[in-house]
Design a protein around this motif. Structure first.
Motif, PDB file in Angstrom:
ATOM      1  N   VAL A 188     -29.025  46.002   3.711  1.00  0.00           N
ATOM      2  CA  VAL A 188     -29.443  46.904   4.782  1.00  0.00           C
ATOM      3  C   VAL A 188     -28.250  47.556   5.474  1.00  0.00           C
ATOM      4  N   VAL A 189     -27.161  46.813   5.657  1.00  0.00           N
ATOM      5  CA  VAL A 189     -26.049  47.309   6.465  1.00  0.00           C
ATOM      6  C   VAL A 189     -24.947  47.957   5.627  1.00  0.00           C
ATOM      7  N   PHE A 190     -24.587  47.344   4.497  1.00  0.00           N
ATOM      8  CA  PHE A 190     -23.359  47.760   3.827  1.00  0.00           C
ATOM      9  C   PHE A 190     -23.546  48.445   2.472  1.00  0.00           C
ATOM     10  N   ARG A 191     -24.458  47.982   1.622  1.00  0.00           N
ATOM     11  CA  ARG A 191     -24.602  48.555   0.285  1.00  0.00           C
ATOM     12  C   ARG A 191     -26.068  48.513  -0.127  1.00  0.00           C
ATOM     13  N   CYS A 192     -26.730  49.670  -0.060  1.00  0.00           N
ATOM     14  CA  CYS A 192     -28.152  49.710  -0.404  1.00  0.00           C
ATOM     15  C   CYS A 192     -28.385  49.407  -1.883  1.00  0.00           C
ATOM     16  N   ASP A 193     -27.389  49.677  -2.744  1.00  0.00           N
ATOM     17  CA  ASP A 193     -27.602  49.452  -4.171  1.00  0.00           C
ATOM     18  C   ASP A 193     -27.544  47.983  -4.557  1.00  0.00           C
ATOM     19  N   ILE A 194     -27.352  47.076  -3.588  1.00  0.00           N
ATOM     20  CA  ILE A 194     -27.517  45.649  -3.859  1.00  0.00           C
ATOM     21  C   ILE A 194     -28.963  45.369  -4.274  1.00  0.00           C
ATOM     22  N   ALA A 195     -29.862  46.310  -3.977  1.00  0.00           N
ATOM     23  CA  ALA A 195     -31.257  46.156  -4.399  1.00  0.00           C
ATOM     24  C   ALA A 195     -31.368  45.958  -5.907  1.00  0.00           C
TER      25      ALA A 195
END
Length: 302
Positions: A194-201
């Protein structure tokens, strides 16, 4: 039975400060500091967080008009949460170095990057400790040996990229996963996303599906923790980022839109361009002569 007990005691890894995981963590941090000493300066992708930490230390959060991003906002907005955290944490030490001892700002830069590396090593150490306890003796030590033996990870642990902030949170999540605390793991990974890297999804989605189908985490509990963590992360980060950017903003939502909805992430020119002959006139001449010859002449004797 006594002999087998004594034998197991002889090979058992010591705990605490003499444990292999702790000693290897110290060695890993030392390697990170060596990388930092050999390469103390940063590249353009790292400038946002580095400059933001500088602005926290020099101007404070209240004087946002003097901050660097007002003139150089970058292609996409990023969250200030990581930079503000480290800036506030290190302000007393910065004040001593800067105003008490009269040291240059480079000292504070190295202080910040050392602290960032220390947080990264702490997260790696937690993964190793969890592996040592829940997978098997020697697994965590072997994991740290692999981390020390290769270049990339420890080099980047002190570099102020959004990826680095996200990696630290994800590593804590992995440590919780290994320890079979899947709810805590969900919270750590959700916060990083949510805060740093959306592509962690891309990492979190299949992991969540795996937990669901193996019965390690129920759908209801996973959604509850994920949504609660998302709300908490937004409550903390959005007001701070909105104030510093001067508008209502959730940075990673704009990054997601830029990369995936508008599909501008594939347009590399949006990130800046170099002259057509830059590689031949600038990069290649600075490359060591021996490797330059190897690049130009595929001759095994070189």
């Amino acid at each position: 039975q006594n002999s087998s007990y004594l034998g197991s005691m002889a090979i058992a890894a010591p705990a605490g400060f003499l444990s292999p995981v702790f000693l290897l963590s110290l060695l890993a941090f030392s390697v990170t500091l060596v990388h930092l000493a050999l390469c103390p300066y940063t590249k353009v992708e790292e400038s946002f967080n580095l400059q933001a930490v500088h602005d926290v230390l020099e101007y404070g959060i209240g004087d946002r008009t003097s901050w660097d991003h007002q003139k150089f906002p970058g292609v996409v907005p990023r969250s200030f949460l990581g930079a503000v955290f480290f800036g506030e944490l290190l302000y007393p030490a910065h004040s001593i170095l800067r105003y008490g001892l009269g040291w240059p700002l480079l000292a504070s830069q190295l202080l910040f990057r050392s602290a960032l590396g220390a947080f990264g090593i702490w997260a790696l150490s937690r993964v190793a400790s969890a592996a040592e306890k829940h997978i098997g003796s020697g697994v965590g030590a072997g994991f740290l040996c692999l981390c020390i033996a290769q270049f990339h990870l420890l080099f980047y642990l002190s570099r102020p990229l959004p990826n680095t902030f996200a990696l630290i949170l994800v590593l804590h999540g992995i440590a919780e996963w290994i320890a079979r605390r899947h709810g805590n793991a969900t919270a750590w990974i959700s916060a990083a996303l949510v805060v740093f890297r959306c592509d962690i999804a891309v990492f979190a989605a299949p992991l969540g599906v795996y937990w669901l189908f193996t019965g390690q985490l129920s759908l209801g509990r996973g959604l509850t923790i994920g949504v609660a963590t998302t709300i908490a992360a937004l409550v903390v980060s959005v007001p701070l980022d909105s104030f510093l950017w001067g508008r209502l903003i959730w940075p990673e939502l704009e990054v997601f839109s830029f990369n995936f909805i508008e599909n501008e992430g594939s347009n590399s020119s949006a990130w800046g361009t170099s002259p057509a002959l830059w590689y031949f006139l600038n990069a290649l001449p600075r490359y060591p002569l021996r490797r330059r010859c190897k690049a130009c002449v595929p001759w095994r004797g070189l």
